[in-house]
Motif scaffolding. Structure first.
Motif, PDB file in Angstrom:
ATOM      1  N   VAL A  92       0.663  -1.259  -0.075  1.00 39.67           N
ATOM      2  CA  VAL A  92      -0.040  -0.137   0.167  1.00 39.67           C
ATOM      3  C   VAL A  92       0.668   1.290   0.046  1.00 39.67           C
ATOM      4  O   VAL A  92       0.436   2.244  -0.577  1.00 39.67           O
ATOM      5  CB  VAL A  92      -0.877   0.075   1.208  1.00 39.67           C
ATOM      6  N   ALA A  93       2.020   1.144   0.436  1.00 37.51           N
ATOM      7  CA  ALA A  93       3.035   2.319   0.517  1.00 37.51           C
ATOM      8  C   ALA A  93       3.240   2.549  -0.982  1.00 37.51           C
ATOM      9  O   ALA A  93       3.627   4.089  -1.090  1.00 37.51           O
ATOM     10  CB  ALA A  93       4.273   1.983   1.310  1.00 37.51           C
ATOM     11  N   VAL A 132      -5.377   0.815   5.829  1.00 39.73           N
ATOM     12  CA  VAL A 132      -7.000   1.233   5.157  1.00 39.73           C
ATOM     13  C   VAL A 132      -7.175   2.596   4.538  1.00 39.73           C
ATOM     14  O   VAL A 132      -7.404   2.772   3.481  1.00 39.73           O
ATOM     15  CB  VAL A 132      -7.945   1.112   6.335  1.00 39.73           C
ATOM     16  N   VAL A 133      -6.222   3.547   5.107  1.00 38.19           N
ATOM     17  CA  VAL A 133      -6.479   4.873   4.456  1.00 38.19           C
ATOM     18  C   VAL A 133      -5.733   4.924   3.123  1.00 38.19           C
ATOM     19  O   VAL A 133      -5.998   5.567   2.280  1.00 38.19           O
ATOM     20  CB  VAL A 133      -6.001   6.112   5.478  1.00 38.19           C
ATOM     21  N   SER A 138      -6.291   5.453  -2.719  1.00 36.71           N
ATOM     22  CA  SER A 138      -5.721   5.294  -3.703  1.00 36.71           C
ATOM     23  C   SER A 138      -6.547   5.213  -5.097  1.00 36.71           C
ATOM     24  O   SER A 138      -7.653   5.351  -4.824  1.00 36.71           O
ATOM     25  CB  SER A 138      -4.921   3.777  -3.628  1.00 36.71           C
ATOM     26  N   THR A 139      -5.696   5.372  -6.206  1.00 31.77           N
ATOM     27  CA  THR A 139      -6.508   5.222  -7.494  1.00 31.77           C
ATOM     28  C   THR A 139      -7.194   3.761  -7.546  1.00 31.77           C
ATOM     29  O   THR A 139      -7.905   3.964  -8.746  1.00 31.77           O
ATOM     30  CB  THR A 139      -5.613   5.554  -8.632  1.00 31.77           C
ATOM     31  N   LEU A 140      -6.994   3.002  -6.885  1.00 30.70           N
ATOM     32  CA  LEU A 140      -7.430   1.586  -7.262  1.00 30.70           C
ATOM     33  C   LEU A 140      -8.876   1.535  -6.909  1.00 30.70           C
ATOM     34  O   LEU A 140      -9.516   0.361  -7.271  1.00 30.70           O
ATOM     35  CB  LEU A 140      -6.598   0.514  -6.611  1.00 30.70           C
ATOM     36  N   PHE A 141      -9.481   2.335  -6.063  1.00 34.02           N
ATOM     37  CA  PHE A 141     -10.781   1.799  -5.553  1.00 34.02           C
ATOM     38  C   PHE A 141     -11.585   3.037  -6.400  1.00 34.02           C
ATOM     39  O   PHE A 141     -11.404   4.390  -6.360  1.00 34.02           O
ATOM     40  CB  PHE A 141     -11.018   2.155  -3.905  1.00 34.02           C
ATOM     41  N   SER A 142     -12.755   2.622  -6.853  1.00 35.50           N
ATOM     42  CA  SER A 142     -13.634   3.436  -7.603  1.00 35.50           C
ATOM     43  C   SER A 142     -14.355   4.351  -6.234  1.00 35.50           C
ATOM     44  O   SER A 142     -14.231   4.226  -5.120  1.00 35.50           O
ATOM     45  CB  SER A 142     -15.079   2.781  -8.183  1.00 35.50           C
ATOM     46  N   SER A 183       1.430   4.658  14.056  1.00 36.24           N
ATOM     47  CA  SER A 183       1.860   3.254  14.141  1.00 36.24           C
ATOM     48  C   SER A 183       2.077   2.996  12.505  1.00 36.24           C
ATOM     49  O   SER A 183       1.838   1.814  12.083  1.00 36.24           O
ATOM     50  CB  SER A 183       0.789   2.448  14.515  1.00 36.24           C
ATOM     51  N   PHE A 184       2.343   4.000  11.549  1.00 33.89           N
ATOM     52  CA  PHE A 184       2.571   3.715  10.112  1.00 33.89           C
ATOM     53  C   PHE A 184       3.401   4.718   9.681  1.00 33.89           C
ATOM     54  O   PHE A 184       3.130   5.931   9.666  1.00 33.89           O
ATOM     55  CB  PHE A 184       1.268   4.118   9.394  1.00 33.89           C
ATOM     56  N   SER A 185       4.752   4.044   9.105  1.00 44.47           N
ATOM     57  CA  SER A 185       5.865   4.997   8.829  1.00 44.47           C
ATOM     58  C   SER A 185       5.784   5.599   7.389  1.00 44.47           C
ATOM     59  O   SER A 185       6.802   6.384   6.932  1.00 44.47           O
ATOM     60  CB  SER A 185       7.068   4.135   9.095  1.00 44.47           C
ATOM     61  N   HIS A 186       4.753   5.362   6.754  1.00 46.22           N
ATOM     62  CA  HIS A 186       4.565   6.005   5.253  1.00 46.22           C
ATOM     63  C   HIS A 186       3.639   7.167   5.121  1.00 46.22           C
ATOM     64  O   HIS A 186       2.855   7.366   6.181  1.00 46.22           O
ATOM     65  CB  HIS A 186       3.946   4.756   4.286  1.00 46.22           C
ATOM     66  N   SER A 187       3.647   7.894   4.143  1.00 43.62           N
ATOM     67  CA  SER A 187       2.805   9.099   4.014  1.00 43.62           C
ATOM     68  C   SER A 187       1.359   8.580   4.161  1.00 43.62           C
ATOM     69  O   SER A 187       0.793   7.641   3.726  1.00 43.62           O
ATOM     70  CB  SER A 187       3.145   9.703   2.885  1.00 43.62           C
TER      71      SER A 187
END
Length: 308
Positions: A92-93, A132-133, A138-142, A183-187
């Motif tokens: 997901v990152a 989840v966020v 993301s662009t993958l969900f309508s 708890s999540f190191s990505h943007s």
């Protein structure tokens, strides 16, 4: 990959993928398999129940990637074999945030993908909210897939009550990135504006006072760059639970929506007001600046007269 595609079990899947893209040919005739075809192969392979799981697993490992089909490939693997939480987080990152792609996952597919990646996160509560966020943004969900996904996660068993509340606040556009990043190191992506419609009723479902939520929207909607999803969520609340509100507050909320520049939003507000406040609102709708709203109101009035 080319060698795998020539296997008999995959011939039907390959040709279905070509038809999905409006192409013809065979694995033997084709050259390098491009990203578009890989995505279509993943989607068809996930849907085909006749391919043996061992072969399906081998091929889908090659098809995981930042496309709708690539996400479905990872989701299938999460459902059918142990997948480490770090794999889901790394995947997901790498996803891009933004408007949905034309072939983005529909509600059923989006919910299935979310549930599957949450299965991979079972051994690690840390990072679930971030996963989840990143998926919802993301662009993958309508847009419909995002809405369905948000509802499923808020109503599901994967997040703590505090994390569910943070997720809903994120979906409403509030600045909770620091809380998620703990708890999540990505943007952390900004929430899609359209999610506000789904998030507002979810906020009440999480225990927030209905009247307080309605007052907050009435007071702050003007500060939103695009308040339409928020106002649609407000009308959803009024339609669902408006009878629980004081009439004056309910009228304030309806008036806010009736003043908006979008005709479809005004029409829905008039329709709801005519049902809950009285038929006088149909007379007001006859004076609306939009011809479609006036025509709708006239049709409703004429139908009422005929029934009388």
């Amino acid at each position: 990959m080319q060698d795998l595609l020539t296997q008999p079990h995959l011939q039907t899947v390959y040709h279905r993928a070509l038809r999905r893209l409006g192409r013809t040919g065979s694995p033997e005739e084709s050259g390098e398999v491009d990203q578009e075809l890989l995505d279509a192969l993943a989607r068809e392979l996930c849907a085909d129940r006749r391919v043996p799981d061992g072969l399906r697993r081998e091929v889908l490992r090659e098809l995981v990637g930042p496309t709708p089909g690539g996400l479905q490939a990872l989701a299938w693997l999460c459902r059918n074999q142990p997948v480490e939480a770090g794999v889901a987080m790394s995947f997901v990152a790498g996803l891009s945030a933004g408007d949905p792609t034309p072939d983005a996952l529909d509600p059923r597919e989006a919910v299935e993908a979310l549930e599957s990646l949450m299965r991979a996160m079972e051994a690690s509560r840390s990072g679930r909210l971030g996963v989840v966020v990143r998926l919802l943004g993301s662009t993958l969900f309508s847009e419909a897939g995002r809405s369905a996904g948000l509802k499923r996660v808020v109503g599901g068993p994967w997040l703590t009550p505090g994390d569910r509340r943070t997720l809903v606040e994120w979906a409403l556009g509030l600045d909770v990135a620091d809380e998620i990043a703990a708890s999540f190191s990505h943007s952390i992506p900004q929430a899609p504006v359209s999610l506000a419609r789904t998030a507002l009723p979810c906020l009440v479902d999480q225990g927030e006072d209905l009247a307080g939520v309605v007052r907050s929207v009435v007071a702050n909607a003007a500060s939103w760059a695009d308040p339409r999803p928020l106002l649609q969520g407000l009308l959803d609340l009024l339609e669902r639970s408006g009878s629980e509100l004081q009439p004056a507050l309910r009228r304030q909320a309806l008036d806010l929506c009736r003043r908006h520049k979008e005709a479809l939003l005004r029409r829905r507000a008039y329709q709801l007001a005519a049902s809950t406040e009285g038929p006088d609102f149909l007379q007001e709708a006859l004076r609306d600046r939009d011809f479609g709203v006036r025509s709708w109101a006239l049709s409703r009035l004429n139908r009422s007269k005929t029934q009388d």
